[in-house]
Design an enzyme around this catalytic site. Structure first.
Site, mmCIF file in Angstrom:
data_model
loop_
_atom_site.group_PDB
_atom_site.id
_atom_site.type_symbol
_atom_site.label_atom_id
_atom_site.label_comp_id
_atom_site.label_asym_id
_atom_site.label_seq_id
_atom_site.Cartn_x
_atom_site.Cartn_y
_atom_site.Cartn_z
ATOM 1 N N LYS A 40 0.452 -1.256 -0.029
ATOM 2 C CA LYS A 40 -0.311 -0.213 0.560
ATOM 3 C C LYS A 40 0.809 0.949 0.413
ATOM 4 C CE LYS A 40 -0.304 0.058 5.150
ATOM 5 N NZ LYS A 40 -1.277 -0.545 6.293
ATOM 6 N N ARG A 136 -10.653 0.194 13.996
ATOM 7 C CA ARG A 136 -10.917 0.965 13.527
ATOM 8 C C ARG A 136 -11.738 0.362 12.154
ATOM 9 N NH1 ARG A 136 -4.779 1.172 10.663
ATOM 10 N NH2 ARG A 136 -5.363 -0.772 9.670
ATOM 11 N N HIS A 166 -6.675 -7.217 12.833
ATOM 12 C CA HIS A 166 -5.342 -6.166 12.896
ATOM 13 C C HIS A 166 -5.104 -5.928 14.468
ATOM 14 C CE1 HIS A 166 -1.788 -3.856 11.123
ATOM 15 N NE2 HIS A 166 -3.033 -2.609 11.625
ATOM 16 N N ARG A 222 1.086 -10.555 7.104
ATOM 17 C CA ARG A 222 0.957 -9.394 6.285
ATOM 18 C C ARG A 222 1.731 -9.005 6.486
ATOM 19 N NH1 ARG A 222 -4.068 -10.234 8.816
ATOM 20 N NH2 ARG A 222 -3.588 -7.691 10.127
ATOM 21 N N TYR A 268 16.088 31.573 5.453
ATOM 22 C CA TYR A 268 14.551 32.291 5.390
ATOM 23 C C TYR A 268 15.167 32.414 7.031
ATOM 24 C CZ TYR A 268 12.416 31.184 0.862
ATOM 25 O OH TYR A 268 12.517 31.499 -0.605
ATOM 26 N N CYS A 314 14.525 24.965 3.178
ATOM 27 C CA CYS A 314 13.659 25.900 2.101
ATOM 28 C C CYS A 314 12.491 24.868 1.532
ATOM 29 C CB CYS A 314 14.607 26.495 1.020
ATOM 30 S SG CYS A 314 15.702 27.671 1.462
ATOM 31 N N ASP A 316 12.523 23.503 -1.968
ATOM 32 C CA ASP A 316 13.609 22.697 -3.029
ATOM 33 C C ASP A 316 14.818 22.977 -2.667
ATOM 34 O OD1 ASP A 316 11.298 23.218 -4.515
ATOM 35 O OD2 ASP A 316 12.047 25.555 -4.382
HETATM 36 C C1 LIG Z 1 -0.342 -1.546 6.489
HETATM 37 C C2 LIG Z 1 -1.192 -2.980 7.591
HETATM 38 C C3 LIG Z 1 -0.503 -3.953 7.868
HETATM 39 C C4 LIG Z 1 1.441 -3.794 7.753
HETATM 40 O O1 LIG Z 1 1.880 -3.708 8.548
HETATM 41 P P1 LIG Z 1 3.373 -3.316 9.211
HETATM 42 O O2 LIG Z 1 3.414 -3.160 10.337
HETATM 43 O O3 LIG Z 1 4.217 -2.478 8.049
HETATM 44 O O4 LIG Z 1 3.565 -5.406 8.875
HETATM 45 C C5 LIG Z 1 -1.082 -5.147 7.922
HETATM 46 N N1 LIG Z 1 -2.553 -5.488 8.259
HETATM 47 C C6 LIG Z 1 -3.342 -4.109 7.691
HETATM 48 C C7 LIG Z 1 -4.460 -4.270 8.418
HETATM 49 C C8 LIG Z 1 -2.784 -3.217 7.343
HETATM 50 O O5 LIG Z 1 -3.167 -1.932 7.323
#
Ligand SMILES: *Cc1c(COP(=O)(O)O)cnc(C)c1O
Length: 376
Positions: A40, A136, A166, A222, A268, A314, A316
């Site tokens: 992602k 979430r 998660h 994941r 600046y 700055c 750039d």
């Molecule tokens: C981003 C994400 C992950 C990956 O997590 P890491 O800590 O980068 O390994 C796994 N599951 C879900 C649902 C996520 O949004």
């Protein structure tokens, strides 16, 4: 942005490091556990397509992204592996997902009913999300689970292929909340197993959970941040459970070097005043590249030596106080290795009081990504 670039500021992404990190993780996992390479946010800023291809070649089994757009980018690049979208997708867009064999996440019965109306004869694969404490996305209660399963049982062209949750604190030493989330997950799973007969893929672990409890991750992990060679937290890093190689480094070159007299100001706001006559170098990177103004005072590497950023960053350009005169064109490393020293992503993250995840994500598209093999 185009592939041609003229400004000497670039990110190097070492795809061999991605492969190495996957190999390290595979060594710890049981042989029947599979890997979602999480790509992602354009592969955490590393480049989603290139990382996805390297990850699949290194033995990842599937890909995961946050948005339908991100999944379609991978399909348009010709990638055929299974892809899961973590985020919510509008029901009217489910048909696009089914047509490209993209698996969506769902957690609302009403959403399912709406989706059905938008599908053609092509089947849509779905993973059900359970919120066991992240707060979430996902269902939280047994009743919600039952009504989702009911909705599924009457849905046409829909195939439930997975369920997942998660963790909010898998990267912390204190496992109390992690254990509470697991308890809630296994309670829901026992209910699910009573009312759903088909096999589904189960996945619960992000990088942190997978590195710490590889034996307990069910069918898939994941794998996100650790695939890029970054540790999910200092707590996880300290445990020395896995060796990771960072894939991301960022470099620039001195485009101007000058001797500035004593008591002159730089940039600046004139916030930096030279103590004595000083060598000042300018590099073409700034906050428009995702190199924030807060990095004033951070160091960069030149010929393996640390030199401070002086004056305000700055849009750039950024100025560096040099220890001596260097020729225009000298390489400056902002993140990564340079002649035996290294500025780690974690060091930048600590300086900015954030986590390493945020840094490569915020380096903007204006900085080209160059893909390299094992040369540093
Ligand atoms: C981003 C994400 C992950 C990956 O997590 P890491 O800590 O980068 O390994 C796994 N599951 C879900 C649902 C996520 O949004």
């Amino acid at each position: 942005m185009s592939d041609v670039f003229y400004r000497p500021t670039w990110v190097e992404v070492n795809l061999d490091a991605v492969a190495y990190n996957i190999a390290q993780m595979k060594q710890k996992l049981p042989s029947d556990s599979s890997i979602f390479a999480v790509v992602k946010a354009d592969g955490y800023g590393h480049g989603a397509v290139k990382v996805a291809e390297a990850a699949l070649q290194a033995g990842a089994n599937a890909l995961a992204v946050a948005l339908l757009e991100e999944a379609l980018e991978l399909r348009h690049a010709g990638i055929k592996a299974p892809i899961l979208v973590f985020g919510w997708v509008a029901p009217r867009d489910a048909r696009i997902a089914s047509e490209h064999d993209i698996t969506l996440t769902f957690f609302q019965a009403e959403w399912l009913r709406e989706v059905e109306a938008h599908l053609n004869s092509k089947e849509l694969k779905l993973h059900m999300k359970w919120d066991t404490g992240m707060g979430r996305l996902g269902i939280r209660t047994e009743n919600e689970l039952k009504s989702l399963v009911e909705a599924l049982q009457t849905a046409d062209h829909i195939n439930l292929t997975g369920i997942y949750t998660h963790f909010a604190t898998a990267d912390e030493d204190d496992l109390t909340y992690f254990i509470e989330q697991k308890k809630r997950f296994y309670h829901l799973l026992s209910v699910f197993n009573r009312i759903w007969g088909e096999p589904v893929d189960i996945h619960i672990g992000n990088s942190a959970a997978s590195i710490r409890f590889p034996e307990k991750m069910h069918d898939f992990i994941r794998f996100g941040i650790a695939m890029y060679g970054l540790y999910p937290s200092q707590d996880v890093r300290n445990k020395q459970l896995i060796n990771l190689k960072p894939a991301f480094s960022m470099h620039s070159r001195l485009v101007h070097v000058k001797n500035v007299a004593r008591h002159e100001s730089i940039s600046y706001g004139a916030t930096y005043i030279t103590d004595h006559a000083e060598w000042i170098g300018t590099i073409p990177i700034g906050y428009a590249d995702g190199w924030p103004r807060k990095l004033q005072g951070m160091e960069v590497l030149i010929e393996g030596k640390r030199m401070p950023i002086v004056g305000r960053v700055c849009m750039d350009q950024t100025m560096i106080r040099l220890d001596k005169e260097y020729p225009v064109g000298t390489k400056v490393t902002l993140i990564g290795k340079n002649n035996g020293d290294e500025i780690e992503m974690d060091e930048i993250a600590n300086f900015l009081e954030t986590i390493n995840y945020e840094i490569p994500c915020m380096i903007s598209e204006r900085v080209p990504r160059i893909y390299v093999k094992n040369n540093g």
